[in-house]
Design an enzyme around this catalytic site. Sequence first.
Site, PDB file in Angstrom:
ATOM      1  N   ARG A   1      -9.903 -22.739  50.047  1.00  0.00           N
ATOM      2  CA  ARG A   1      -8.775 -21.816  49.811  1.00  0.00           C
ATOM      3  C   ARG A   1      -8.614 -20.959  51.059  1.00  0.00           C
ATOM      4  NH1 ARG A   1      -7.443 -18.159  44.612  1.00  0.00           N
ATOM      5  NH2 ARG A   1      -6.896 -20.256  43.898  1.00  0.00           N
TER       6      ARG A   1
ATOM      7  N   HIS B   1      -0.986 -25.537  45.334  1.00  0.00           N
ATOM      8  CA  HIS B   1      -2.255 -25.357  44.625  1.00  0.00           C
ATOM      9  C   HIS B   1      -2.378 -26.543  43.656  1.00  0.00           C
ATOM     10  CE1 HIS B   1      -5.655 -23.673  42.710  1.00  0.00           C
ATOM     11  NE2 HIS B   1      -5.211 -22.468  42.398  1.00  0.00           N
TER      12      HIS B   1
ATOM     13  N   LYS C   1     -16.573 -13.656  63.681  1.00  0.00           N
ATOM     14  CA  LYS C   1     -16.918 -13.614  65.111  1.00  0.00           C
ATOM     15  C   LYS C   1     -15.921 -14.402  65.945  1.00  0.00           C
ATOM     16  CE  LYS C   1     -21.581 -14.322  63.530  1.00  0.00           C
ATOM     17  NZ  LYS C   1     -22.644 -15.324  63.621  1.00  0.00           N
TER      18      LYS C   1
ATOM     19  N   ARG D   1     -10.887 -17.953  38.884  1.00  0.00           N
ATOM     20  CA  ARG D   1     -10.828 -19.211  38.141  1.00  0.00           C
ATOM     21  C   ARG D   1     -11.151 -20.435  38.993  1.00  0.00           C
ATOM     22  NH1 ARG D   1      -8.157 -15.553  35.775  1.00  0.00           N
ATOM     23  NH2 ARG D   1      -7.619 -15.042  37.902  1.00  0.00           N
ATOM     24  N   THR D   2     -10.461 -20.567  40.115  1.00  0.00           N
ATOM     25  CA  THR D   2     -10.591 -21.811  40.882  1.00  0.00           C
ATOM     26  C   THR D   2     -12.008 -21.959  41.416  1.00  0.00           C
ATOM     27  OG1 THR D   2      -8.301 -21.456  41.498  1.00  0.00           O
ATOM     28  CG2 THR D   2      -9.472 -23.180  42.671  1.00  0.00           C
TER      29      THR D   2
HETATM   30  N1   CP Z   1      -5.062 -19.613  38.973  1.00  0.00           N
HETATM   31  C1   CP Z   1      -5.841 -19.306  40.043  1.00  0.00           C
HETATM   32  O1   CP Z   1      -5.773 -19.939  41.106  1.00  0.00           O
HETATM   33  O2   CP Z   1      -6.676 -18.253  39.831  1.00  0.00           O
HETATM   34  P1   CP Z   1      -7.692 -17.667  40.891  1.00  0.00           P
HETATM   35  O3   CP Z   1      -6.885 -17.084  42.022  1.00  0.00           O
HETATM   36  O4   CP Z   1      -8.499 -16.635  40.165  1.00  0.00           O
HETATM   37  O5   CP Z   1      -8.540 -18.797  41.400  1.00  0.00           O
END
Ligand code: CP
Length: 301
Positions: A101, A129, A80, A51-52
């Site tokens: 991320r 998040h 590396k 999603r993100t």
């Molecule tokens: N909700 C969310 O962060 O989903 P993903 O891990 O798929 O990005």
Amino acid sequence: MLPGRDIISMMDLSREGIEEVVDLAGELEDERSGRLEGKLVALLFYEPSTRTRLSFEAASKMLGAETISIDSKEASSMAKGETLADTVRVVEGYCDLIVLRHPAEGSARMAAEFSGVPLINAGDGSNEHPTQTLLDLYTIWKWRGGLDGLTVTVAGDLRYGRTVHSLARALALFEDVTLTTVSPDNLRLPEDLVGQLDGLEVREGDDLEGAVESAEVLYLTRIQRERFADPEEYRKVAGSYRVMPELLEGRDLVLMHPLPRVDEISPEVDDMPQGRYFEQSANGVAVRKALLSLLLEDGDG
Ligand code: CP
């Protein structure tokens, strides 16, 4: 209010800042334009994401920006031995904004110190998040028209679940919000976080059925298997909560989940009016369009 800033934690945003994102998300829902033409967004994802990552990419492209990406440590020079700090120093020279991320808590804050372009935290380990929270708030806003006076029950893995950490911080910025928490004893909301939630009424428990009695929003999270050092500890709490249709029938509440789900929501719930998690997920594009627009405003990234 936001141009050129980093978005690392909900602590970086005020109530007014959240409202600005939510308002613009509403305006940009259906927009496909060249608003961000000439901008380049770097997506650095060192943990899995559907999603993100894809909603940031979709939002960028719908507004005319281009994207470059790293999808794993193994597919980059980190394999590396290159550090995250060096990676960010290099990538900031290629783009106007970085979305990161990473599995380490605090990595986004550290990385932002090495970046001359705005950096958005797309999840740093179990910590936060914030863009998930912005889309959660947008989803509730669309349904309810605001957040003051809201009653929310969060259930599941509140210790490692970064989405609920950001959500709790955000809810504390609004008036008269009650947060009821339901989790196995060893997966409670971290005490230091609870101590920072001034203004938010927090009620802790482990009884899901009782906790939904007065909830307007039931926000469920997955037990975060990947955060457990000991697989046996995970097995002890796996499957702790499972929402079946009977829990929701006749109740005037909205069921949300950041997704992915494992087994905590029965698929039979998907078509019930209370189940809003796919709509919630879809709202991620509008919210990320708004955030990218606000951060890249004024044309100097
Ligand atoms: N909700 C969310 O962060 O989903 P993903 O891990 O798929 O990005």
